[in-house]
Scaffold this motif. Structure first.
Motif, PDB file in Angstrom:
ATOM      1  N   THR B  75      53.808 -22.440 106.221  1.00 20.70           N
ATOM      2  CA  THR B  75      53.313 -22.888 104.913  1.00 20.70           C
ATOM      3  C   THR B  75      53.841 -21.995 103.799  1.00 20.70           C
ATOM      4  O   THR B  75      53.479 -22.183 102.646  1.00 20.70           O
ATOM      5  CB  THR B  75      51.783 -22.886 104.877  1.00 20.70           C
ATOM      6  N   ARG B  77      53.333 -18.894 102.872  1.00 21.45           N
ATOM      7  CA  ARG B  77      52.405 -18.086 102.090  1.00 21.45           C
ATOM      8  C   ARG B  77      52.801 -16.624 102.230  1.00 21.45           C
ATOM      9  O   ARG B  77      53.578 -16.253 103.101  1.00 21.45           O
ATOM     10  CB  ARG B  77      50.978 -18.295 102.597  1.00 21.45           C
ATOM     11  N   GLU B  79      50.582 -14.007 102.520  1.00 19.41           N
ATOM     12  CA  GLU B  79      49.531 -13.121 103.000  1.00 19.41           C
ATOM     13  C   GLU B  79      49.989 -12.281 104.183  1.00 19.41           C
ATOM     14  O   GLU B  79      50.901 -12.644 104.910  1.00 19.41           O
ATOM     15  CB  GLU B  79      48.305 -13.930 103.430  1.00 19.41           C
ATOM     16  N   PHE B 116      45.125 -23.193 105.236  1.00 19.62           N
ATOM     17  CA  PHE B 116      46.525 -23.099 104.837  1.00 19.62           C
ATOM     18  C   PHE B 116      47.006 -24.349 104.104  1.00 19.62           C
ATOM     19  O   PHE B 116      48.168 -24.431 103.739  1.00 19.62           O
ATOM     20  CB  PHE B 116      47.397 -22.859 106.075  1.00 19.62           C
ATOM     21  N   ARG B 118      47.941 -26.983 101.325  1.00 20.03           N
ATOM     22  CA  ARG B 118      48.298 -26.787  99.909  1.00 20.03           C
ATOM     23  C   ARG B 118      47.798 -27.961  99.060  1.00 20.03           C
ATOM     24  O   ARG B 118      47.908 -27.949  97.862  1.00 20.03           O
ATOM     25  CB  ARG B 118      49.813 -26.632  99.788  1.00 20.03           C
TER      26      ARG B 118
END
Lengths: 236, 311
Positions: B75, B77, B79, B116, B118
């Motif tokens: 995804t 991201r 993090e 997760f 969006r």
């Protein structure tokens, strides 16, 4: 459609871990090696042995692995979930196919060495193997899309095995049934022709014809598998 | 949010539904399996709705940590895995393969997929169904945090699951689509009328169903709710219309151990089994009868209830 190598790599790594821990599938990796060892004993002079080795490896390893990877995701509904992430169709297909490609290439290289096959033209040999891996990956994708569970996937490659592996043997029947001449245009038959070239005395045409026929097969099956993939997943 | 009506064999399965989804709000729809599927089948736009279906499974051979890493990468991201594992409270399970987790934990990990997403709207089918209490709390905390930036729609057949984390709840069944009043707001001060002496001696509660008048003994009643102005008397999982107002009923049933626990609810205290203290609504009462028997309890009524029960 955007392709992100980062996402494709994530899928590659994830599938590698899943595949390597599923022993029922990863045991398929050693079958080509076993076949190579058996035929080495029988003698490389056995006509059609190399063709059988490669054709059966493509079906049992490349096609089977790809079909199972896709069917397993379908069985668990994770493919549908993946479609709602930024990962595109191509990301998923490239990630999975790359894994299958690498596995097939490594295993086939090992079994070729063990078998002791020496190609007449090394570049033509490499090209036709790469084309065949892509072709059988596409065939595996199609099998995976038509099956809902892992079990169905392992059965769905039977027709592929029958048609593709059997085609070179169909030549025996050509005398009685001229219809079987079409089997000569199957990629597996063409592969056998190419592998059968002797070290001396072959023309460019002998090399080019099987390569071109297999290239056409690869392009057609790949396009069909991508279109089918998009269409089948839309219905879900 | 809008849903088109659906007819099946000339019967209206799904009425035309329209409701506003404001940001920072989660909405629950209490309905049955068939209608859940009809609702989800209308949410086809993958760029707008993230749909989590009850049948979702997981990559069973990955470890929990590998799965979270994969979800972060796929995804895109930014993090850190370790921080997220802390946030999900999965530190102890990080090296365990998903197939080896307990079924509640496995479902919890699977549910993390919605974190997760969006898409601006998250639709979850039966998120709490397979979760044990502790995992429910964890997941409710994550959903509450997600509500800050997303709109959440929960489809469930269980009112209790809806009450856990929804700000507004609708009930969708053969009688249509109606909002339930579960909000914990200041009590509206209603003038309590003095009851006549004669009315208190009346022991039966008369209800109507299919043009028949049915009389109930007060102890039979589980609870009474007000849905959009009409009064429903719940007895053994069934509900019956009643012509009286909640205030009248409250007066009449006071002597039978009934308690006005909420603006829209009267509950039979004899049937209360548990006071649930961690739902969105702050408090709820669980009854020991039938299924789906959870009744909201206003904050302001809690003290009164405790006094009544001597706790």
């Amino acid at each position: 459609m955007s392709i992100s190598l980062k996402r494709a790599r994530a899928i590659f790594v994830k599938d590698y871990k899943e595949f390597s821990r599923n022993y029922a599938l990863s045991i398929m990796l050693i079958f080509p090696i076993i076949i190579a060892l058996i035929f080495k004993r029988a003698g490389a002079s056995l006509p059609g042995a190399s063709g059988f080795l490669f054709n059966s490896s493509f079906v049992l390893l490349t096609c089977f692995a790809q079909a199972c990877l896709i069917a397993e995701e379908k069985e668990r509904n994770t493919l549908r979930s993946l479609m709602m992430t930024p990962a595109t169709t191509m990301d998923v297909l490239i990630g999975k196919s790359a894994l299958v490609f690498v596995m097939s290439a490594v295993v086939l290289a090992i079994s070729t060495l063990l078998f002791g096959y020496e190609p007449a033209n090394i570049w033509a040999f490499v090209a036709v193997i790469i084309l065949s891996i892509i072709l059988y990956t596409a065939a595996g994708t199609i099998c995976g899309l038509f099956s809902k569970t892992l079990l169905e996937a392992s059965l769905s490659i039977l027709p592929v095995a029958f048609i593709f592996m059997g085609a070179p043997w169909g030549a025996v029947l050509v005398k009685d049934y001229p219809v079987f001449k079409v089997l000569d245009y199957m990629p597996s038959s063409q592969l056998v022709h190419l592998l059968g070239l002797s070290n001396t005395g072959y023309t460019t045409g002998d090399v080019l014809k099987p390569l071109l026929i297999n290239l056409a097969w690869t392009v057609i099956l790949t396009v069909v598998s991508v279109i089918l993939y998009q269409r089948r997943l839309k219905d879900e | 949010m809008q849903f088109q009506p659906i007819y099946y064999n000339g019967e209206l399965l799904l009425p035309k539904i329209e409701f506003n989804m404001t940001p920072n709000q989660s909405i629950g729809i209490i309905t049955d399996l068939k209608r859940k599927q009809l609702l989800m089948s209308q949410l086809v736009d993958h760029s707008h709705y993230y749909i989590f279906r009850a049948g979702q499974s997981e990559y069973l051979r990955l470890t929990v940590e590998e799965l979270i890493t994969f979800l972060i990468r796929v995804t895109e991201r930014n993090e850190r895995v370790a921080l997220l594992m802390d946030y999900f409270a999965l530190k102890e399970e990080r090296k365990i393969k998903i197939k080896d987790l307990s079924s509640s934990k496995r479902m919890y990990v699977t549910l993390l997929r919605v974190f997760f997403a969006r898409q601006p709207v998250l639709v979850l089918e039966e998120p709490y169904f397979y979760l044990e209490e502790q995992d429910r709390r964890q997941f409710k905390r994550i959903l509450d945090d997600l509500t800050k930036e997303k709109q959440i729609l929960i489809l469930t057949s269980n009112l209790e699951d809806g009450i856990i984390s929804c700000d507004a709840i609708y009930r969708l069944n053969e009688s249509g689509f109606h909002p339930l009043d579960i909000q914990d707001s200041e009590e509206d001060k209603q003038e309590v009328q003095k009851q006549d002496e004669a009315n208190i001696t009346l022991q039966k509660i008369s209800t109507k169903r299919n043009d028949k008048v049915i009389l109930f003994n007060p102890p039979e009643i589980d609870f009474i709710e007000s849905v959009e102005g009409s009064i429903l008397v719940h007895v053994g999982g069934e509900n019956y219309d009643c012509a009286l107002t909640l205030t009248e009923l409250e007066q009449r049933l006071l002597n039978f151990g009934f308690f006005r626990c909420h603006r829209s609810y009267i509950v039979n205290l004899q049937k209360v089994r548990e006071i649930i203290t961690w739902t969105k609504n702050s408090y709820s009462l669980r009854l020991n009868t039938g299924q789906d028997a959870v009744v909201p309890l206003s904050r302001s009524k809690l003290q009164e209830l405790k006094a009544l029960l001597n706790i």
